[in-house]
Structures are given as structure tokens and as C-alpha cells.
Design an enzyme around this catalytic site. Sequence first.
Site, PDB file in Angstrom:
ATOM      1  N   LYS A 114     -10.479 -52.277 -34.141  1.00  0.00           N
ATOM      2  CA  LYS A 114      -9.651 -51.075 -34.188  1.00  0.00           C
ATOM      3  C   LYS A 114     -10.370 -49.880 -34.788  1.00  0.00           C
ATOM      4  O   LYS A 114      -9.955 -48.748 -34.590  1.00  0.00           O
ATOM      5  CB  LYS A 114      -8.358 -51.356 -34.970  1.00  0.00           C
ATOM      6  CG  LYS A 114      -7.361 -52.160 -34.143  1.00  0.00           C
ATOM      7  CD  LYS A 114      -6.013 -52.253 -34.793  1.00  0.00           C
ATOM      8  CE  LYS A 114      -5.073 -53.048 -33.888  1.00  0.00           C
ATOM      9  NZ  LYS A 114      -3.855 -53.475 -34.557  1.00  0.00           N
ATOM     10  N   LYS A 197      -8.692 -57.915 -23.190  1.00  0.00           N
ATOM     11  CA  LYS A 197      -7.310 -58.410 -23.230  1.00  0.00           C
ATOM     12  C   LYS A 197      -6.347 -57.267 -22.928  1.00  0.00           C
ATOM     13  O   LYS A 197      -6.652 -56.093 -23.181  1.00  0.00           O
ATOM     14  CB  LYS A 197      -6.989 -59.034 -24.591  1.00  0.00           C
ATOM     15  CG  LYS A 197      -6.848 -58.043 -25.704  1.00  0.00           C
ATOM     16  CD  LYS A 197      -6.223 -58.660 -26.952  1.00  0.00           C
ATOM     17  CE  LYS A 197      -6.083 -57.540 -27.985  1.00  0.00           C
ATOM     18  NZ  LYS A 197      -5.590 -57.880 -29.271  1.00  0.00           N
ATOM     19  N   LYS A 200      -1.906 -52.636 -25.776  1.00  0.00           N
ATOM     20  CA  LYS A 200      -1.268 -51.321 -25.718  1.00  0.00           C
ATOM     21  C   LYS A 200      -2.224 -50.207 -26.102  1.00  0.00           C
ATOM     22  O   LYS A 200      -1.960 -49.047 -25.836  1.00  0.00           O
ATOM     23  CB  LYS A 200      -0.015 -51.282 -26.585  1.00  0.00           C
ATOM     24  CG  LYS A 200      -0.115 -51.962 -27.896  1.00  0.00           C
ATOM     25  CD  LYS A 200       1.246 -52.414 -28.417  1.00  0.00           C
ATOM     26  CE  LYS A 200       1.021 -53.537 -29.419  1.00  0.00           C
ATOM     27  NZ  LYS A 200       2.125 -54.374 -29.674  1.00  0.00           N
TER      28      LYS A 200
HETATM   29  P1  TYM Z   1       1.111 -57.665 -31.659  1.00  0.00           P
HETATM   30  O1  TYM Z   1       2.316 -56.811 -31.840  1.00  0.00           O
HETATM   31  O2  TYM Z   1      -0.189 -56.997 -31.358  1.00  0.00           O
HETATM   32  O3  TYM Z   1       1.344 -58.729 -30.534  1.00  0.00           O
HETATM   33  C1  TYM Z   1       2.505 -59.528 -30.486  1.00  0.00           C
HETATM   34  C2  TYM Z   1       2.199 -60.913 -29.936  1.00  0.00           C
HETATM   35  O4  TYM Z   1       1.681 -60.833 -28.609  1.00  0.00           O
HETATM   36  C3  TYM Z   1       0.456 -61.561 -28.522  1.00  0.00           C
HETATM   37  N1  TYM Z   1      -0.425 -60.866 -27.549  1.00  0.00           N
HETATM   38  C4  TYM Z   1      -1.010 -61.457 -26.504  1.00  0.00           C
HETATM   39  N2  TYM Z   1      -0.970 -62.726 -26.050  1.00  0.00           N
HETATM   40  C5  TYM Z   1      -1.666 -63.018 -24.926  1.00  0.00           C
HETATM   41  N3  TYM Z   1      -2.389 -62.086 -24.243  1.00  0.00           N
HETATM   42  C6  TYM Z   1      -2.453 -60.801 -24.659  1.00  0.00           C
HETATM   43  N4  TYM Z   1      -3.155 -59.896 -23.961  1.00  0.00           N
HETATM   44  C7  TYM Z   1      -1.741 -60.433 -25.846  1.00  0.00           C
HETATM   45  N5  TYM Z   1      -1.585 -59.268 -26.529  1.00  0.00           N
HETATM   46  C8  TYM Z   1      -0.778 -59.557 -27.568  1.00  0.00           C
HETATM   47  C9  TYM Z   1      -0.120 -61.516 -29.919  1.00  0.00           C
HETATM   48  O5  TYM Z   1      -1.053 -62.550 -30.138  1.00  0.00           O
HETATM   49  C10 TYM Z   1       1.136 -61.666 -30.763  1.00  0.00           C
HETATM   50  O6  TYM Z   1       1.507 -63.033 -30.855  1.00  0.00           O
HETATM   51  N6  TYM Z   1      -0.245 -58.750 -36.349  1.00  0.00           N
HETATM   52  C11 TYM Z   1       0.671 -59.122 -35.285  1.00  0.00           C
HETATM   53  C12 TYM Z   1       2.133 -59.001 -35.666  1.00  0.00           C
HETATM   54  C13 TYM Z   1       2.544 -59.751 -36.881  1.00  0.00           C
HETATM   55  C14 TYM Z   1       2.780 -61.160 -36.956  1.00  0.00           C
HETATM   56  C15 TYM Z   1       3.217 -61.386 -38.270  1.00  0.00           C
HETATM   57  C16 TYM Z   1       2.676 -62.195 -36.036  1.00  0.00           C
HETATM   58  C17 TYM Z   1       2.818 -59.238 -38.103  1.00  0.00           C
HETATM   59  N7  TYM Z   1       3.232 -60.202 -38.933  1.00  0.00           N
HETATM   60  C18 TYM Z   1       3.537 -62.673 -38.697  1.00  0.00           C
HETATM   61  C19 TYM Z   1       2.991 -63.492 -36.471  1.00  0.00           C
HETATM   62  C20 TYM Z   1       3.406 -63.711 -37.784  1.00  0.00           C
HETATM   63  C21 TYM Z   1       0.434 -58.192 -34.100  1.00  0.00           C
HETATM   64  O7  TYM Z   1      -0.057 -57.112 -34.261  1.00  0.00           O
HETATM   65  O8  TYM Z   1       0.935 -58.631 -32.936  1.00  0.00           O
END
Ligand code: TYM
Length: 331
Positions: A114, A197, A200
Site C-alpha cells: 500500500k 488480485k 478496490k
Molecule cells: P478487505 O476489506 O480488504 O477484504 C475483505 C475480505 O475479502 C477477501 N478478499 C479476497 N479474496 C479473494 N480474492 C480477492 N481478490 C480478494 N480481495 C479481498 C479478503 O481476504 C478479506 O477476507 N484487514 C481486512 C479486514 C479486517 C479483518 C479483521 C478480517 C479487519 N479486521 C478481522 C478478518 C478478521 C481487510 O482489509 O479485508
Amino acid sequence: MTKPRIYSGMQPSSGSLHLGNFVGALTHWRQLQEEGDAFFSIVDLHALTSIQDPKVLRQQVRTLAAQYIAGGIDPQSSCLYVQSHVSAHAEMAWLLSIITGFGEASRMTQFKDKTAKKGIEAANVGLFTYPILMAGDILLYDTNLVPVGADQKQHVELTRDLGERFNKRYGETFTIPQPRIAAETARIMDLQDPTRKMSKSAETDKGIVWLLDEPSRTLKKIKSAVTDTDGSIRVDAENKPGVTNLLGILSAFTGRTTAELADEYDGQGYGVFKVAVADAVIGELAPIRERTLELLDDPAELDRILEANAARAREVADATLHRAMRAMGLR
Ligand code: TYM
């Protein structure tokens, strides 16, 4: 036997979830909520690291809540809540920051990714401590299983390390969680650049299928997915990342293996194959889109659900926070 505690969350950092979030996370959540005692959060404190407009953030929190519910999360049986409604999250992040090494936090690859473009000087400190806040999310709920996509694996490993370190230093306090990452859908790739991947933060959204895209737009995006010129349909991530990604998506939406699908579609041409992928995706996503829009028509009801669930989340989180504080000599 008591049910396993499930915990996961997503950031309200865009106007809609995308296909990667849906397949990599939400579809597993809705399955797991049947087997465990589940908490699913909307991590708005995390989203503050990238969103500055309060109106946008507030709207995106509601949209994400609507998408969780429309996508199959039952807010009666699962605790669907907003992270900032539970003050223990911010407090726990401070406690955990004390036992996190600076070097350890510096090794988080998402932070490196990032900050790669604009440089570390332009990043806020919140982006750096982000994984510590996430570790607190998970540890506060005595979590056993964390269903996430592959990109979050390192953060869950940090959570385990911090939990174990805390327990060793201050006495048994936290449950140590396990990541749950489904191999075939762990990483959905961008349709225009299948070596990256789906995310967003991509520069254009031509390669991203948003759950709120109109079906005609989804069809167009999938039909224009980048493939290759060799014409065969088979799994080969290295030489055929586009086709392999589409096979993974079709597998996620049909419940069939990529090998079976490759057998069936090989020889039929990319055009036919892409339409089959689009049909499967739209067949499932179109009703979810409609349900989301309906739910968004009644924001007061969404707010009511979120508030009721926050009360439940507070009870669990506060108990763990107080346990950790006492262990450290506070309170
Ligand atoms: P975030 O908001 O970026 O993504 C949410 C979930 O979607 C999954 N994901 C994907 N899976 C497969 N292919 C992709 N291209 C793809 N893009 C996103 C992510 O792996 C995630 O499961 N830090 C985390 C949010 C968070 C969290 C937590 C998750 C905060 N606290 C506690 C689990 C437990 C995040 O930014 O996810």
C-alpha cells in the site's frame, strides 16, 4: 461440544463489495455461520486509513451491512456489527501495540504494497498499525476460526503470534485463532490484469466485478476479460492466468471443480466459456444486488439491526478487554 467462534470483517472502503470479497470471504462466512457462533464486523476504523469524507464513510457502512445481509448473513443468528460501535477495539489495539515489535510490523506485506507507490513518508501511522487493530478484532472475541482470503493470511499469523506472546508474558488470556482459507477461491484476480488480485485500489474498475454492477455491465466485464491466444481451457496459473482465474470463478459459482469445468469447456472457445461464467455469476449476484437495494431503502431498519448487534458484541469484547487489562496490571 461448544460451537467454534467464527470472526471476520471487511472494510467499508468502496461503494460495493467486489467478486473477490464475495467469493473469497462472504460465501465462506455464510456457510460457517451454520456451524459456529459467528461475529462479522464492518471495520470502519480500518477504513479511516483510506477514506476522509464522513458522508461517504457513513453511506458505505450501510451499503456493506446491506450486502452482508443480502449475501446471506443472518443478523439474527450472527452478530453483524460496526467496529467503531464497540470501543474495546481501539483500546485493545493500544494494548497489543505494546507487545508488537517495530520490525515485525514493518514486515507486513500489505503495508509495503500500500505504500509502494507513494512512499512510506506519505503514509499515515494508522496504515502501519492497521494489522494490530485487526489482531485486536480477532482476539477480543475468543475466536477459533477466521475465514479470509489469502491476502489476510499474514495478518492472521501476526494475530496468533501476538496472542501467544501475550499469554506467555501475562498469563493465559487469549484464545489462539486459526485462519480458514479456501484454496480455490483464496485469490480472485483482476479480469484485466489476471496477475494482480482483484482489489478496490486498482487503477481502473474494468477488471473488477462489483456486486452492485448492473447485470449488463457484469456481462460486458466478463466478456472482455483478458485471456491469451492459445485457445485451450485448462488450469495453468503461470501460462494462462486469465483462463485459470475464470475457471476459479466458475467453480465458485457452480460448486464444481476447476478440472471438471476445464474438461467440459475445453474446445468450445473462449466466447462460449466466458458467457457461461457470466451467466453463473449474474444468476447468483443479480438477486443479491436487488435485495441490497431494497434494504438500502430502509436505512433506519439497518441502523436498528446494527445497534442491537453492537450491544451483543460489546458484552463479549468488553469482557476480554478487561481480562487483558487486569493481566497487564491495569484496572
Ligand atoms: P478487505 O476489506 O480488504 O477484504 C475483505 C475480505 O475479502 C477477501 N478478499 C479476497 N479474496 C479473494 N480474492 C480477492 N481478490 C480478494 N480481495 C479481498 C479478503 O481476504 C478479506 O477476507 N484487514 C481486512 C479486514 C479486517 C479483518 C479483521 C478480517 C479487519 N479486521 C478481522 C478478518 C478478521 C481487510 O482489509 O479485508
